[in-house]
Scaffold this motif. Structure first.
Motif, PDB file in Angstrom:
ATOM      1  N   LEU A   1      42.456  18.934  67.210  1.00 45.66           N
ATOM      2  CA  LEU A   1      43.413  18.852  65.927  1.00 45.66           C
ATOM      3  C   LEU A   1      44.571  18.138  66.147  1.00 45.66           C
ATOM      4  O   LEU A   1      45.537  18.518  67.002  1.00 45.66           O
ATOM      5  N   VAL A   2      45.007  17.259  65.527  1.00 40.86           N
ATOM      6  CA  VAL A   2      46.010  16.456  65.719  1.00 40.86           C
ATOM      7  C   VAL A   2      46.992  16.276  64.310  1.00 40.86           C
ATOM      8  O   VAL A   2      46.482  15.603  63.358  1.00 40.86           O
ATOM      9  N   ASP A   3      48.173  16.853  64.365  1.00 39.89           N
ATOM     10  CA  ASP A   3      49.060  16.746  63.133  1.00 39.89           C
ATOM     11  C   ASP A   3      49.915  15.789  63.447  1.00 39.89           C
ATOM     12  O   ASP A   3      50.919  15.860  64.255  1.00 39.89           O
ATOM     13  N   ILE A   4      49.981  14.692  62.840  1.00 35.86           N
ATOM     14  CA  ILE A   4      51.004  13.765  62.901  1.00 35.86           C
ATOM     15  C   ILE A   4      51.765  13.472  61.444  1.00 35.86           C
ATOM     16  O   ILE A   4      52.265  12.222  61.422  1.00 35.86           O
ATOM     17  N   ARG A   5      51.779  14.651  60.885  1.00 39.45           N
ATOM     18  CA  ARG A   5      52.560  14.406  59.691  1.00 39.45           C
ATOM     19  C   ARG A   5      54.046  13.674  59.754  1.00 39.45           C
ATOM     20  O   ARG A   5      54.497  13.335  58.857  1.00 39.45           O
ATOM     21  N   HIS A   6      54.694  14.068  60.856  1.00 43.45           N
ATOM     22  CA  HIS A   6      56.112  13.857  60.971  1.00 43.45           C
ATOM     23  C   HIS A   6      56.138  12.642  61.962  1.00 43.45           C
ATOM     24  O   HIS A   6      57.420  12.562  62.632  1.00 43.45           O
ATOM     25  N   MET A   7      55.008  11.864  62.203  1.00 43.38           N
ATOM     26  CA  MET A   7      55.191  10.803  63.071  1.00 43.38           C
ATOM     27  C   MET A   7      55.908   9.667  62.694  1.00 43.38           C
ATOM     28  O   MET A   7      55.363   9.299  61.061  1.00 43.38           O
ATOM     29  N   ASP A   8      56.672   9.027  63.177  1.00 38.20           N
ATOM     30  CA  ASP A   8      57.312   7.451  62.738  1.00 38.20           C
ATOM     31  C   ASP A   8      56.172   6.578  62.840  1.00 38.20           C
ATOM     32  O   ASP A   8      55.380   6.566  63.777  1.00 38.20           O
ATOM     33  N   ILE A   9      56.705   5.301  62.171  1.00 40.03           N
ATOM     34  CA  ILE A   9      55.744   3.982  62.576  1.00 40.03           C
ATOM     35  C   ILE A   9      56.041   3.688  63.912  1.00 40.03           C
ATOM     36  O   ILE A   9      57.187   3.650  64.160  1.00 40.03           O
ATOM     37  N   GLN A  10      55.000   3.374  64.682  1.00 41.15           N
ATOM     38  CA  GLN A  10      55.082   3.095  65.934  1.00 41.15           C
ATOM     39  C   GLN A  10      55.286   1.495  66.342  1.00 41.15           C
ATOM     40  O   GLN A  10      54.691   0.859  65.671  1.00 41.15           O
ATOM     41  N   ALA A  11      55.599   1.295  67.556  1.00 41.23           N
ATOM     42  CA  ALA A  11      55.489  -0.034  68.149  1.00 41.23           C
ATOM     43  C   ALA A  11      54.201  -0.522  68.331  1.00 41.23           C
ATOM     44  O   ALA A  11      53.232   0.559  68.489  1.00 41.23           O
ATOM     45  N   GLY A  12      53.741  -1.688  68.376  1.00 40.07           N
ATOM     46  CA  GLY A  12      52.601  -2.154  68.590  1.00 40.07           C
ATOM     47  C   GLY A  12      52.169  -1.611  69.882  1.00 40.07           C
ATOM     48  O   GLY A  12      50.682  -1.195  70.256  1.00 40.07           O
TER      49      GLY A  12
END
Length: 133
Positions: free
Chosen positions: A53-64
């Motif tokens: 289970l991966v919660d990424i609701r607070h993840m920013d847009i990432q570099a390529g």
């Protein structure tokens, strides 16, 4: 925003619970990869017989480059989970994770509770069907 993550192993359910936020630099990704290995060791499940289970609701847009590294992590046959549930917010970061996980059986949810319910309902002896969530 600085990268944050937490990897928790739940041996009772055989579930690896991951929370991620912020922007990941190469060093952050290396520490994250090591934390996944430690979490899997604590689960004590047979290889590739865990739920994630991966919660990424607070993840920013990432570099390529970071997206490519996350894709590599997801594709690693030594640590691959037969089923992954992502908890996502409505953002470009959610689109990035969908691209990174495109080769995996994954579903996408708005809440941790819905993701957990889906994961616990899966029979790990069968391959879960692919879903767009």
């Amino acid at each position: 925003m600085e990268a944050t993550f937490d990897v928790t192993a739940d041996p009772v359910s055989g579930m690896l619970r991951i929370t991620m936020g912020g922007f990941f630099a190469p060093g952050d990704i290396a520490r994250f990869t090591a934390a996944i290995g430690d979490g899997l060791a604590r689960l004590k499940t047979a290889p590739n017989q865990h739920r994630t289970l991966v919660d990424i609701r607070h993840m920013d847009i990432q570099a390529g480059e970071a997206v490519a590294e996350f894709q590599r992590i997801l594709a690693n046959p030594r640590t691959a989970s037969p089923c992954i549930a992502f908890v996502v917010a409505k953002s470009l970061a959610a689109m990035q994770v969908r691209r990174a996980a495109s080769s995996r059986a994954a579903c996408y949810f708005d809440t941790v509770e819905a993701a957990e319910t889906w994961l616990l309902a899966i029979d790990l002896g069968t391959t879960p069907r692919r879903s767009a969530g």
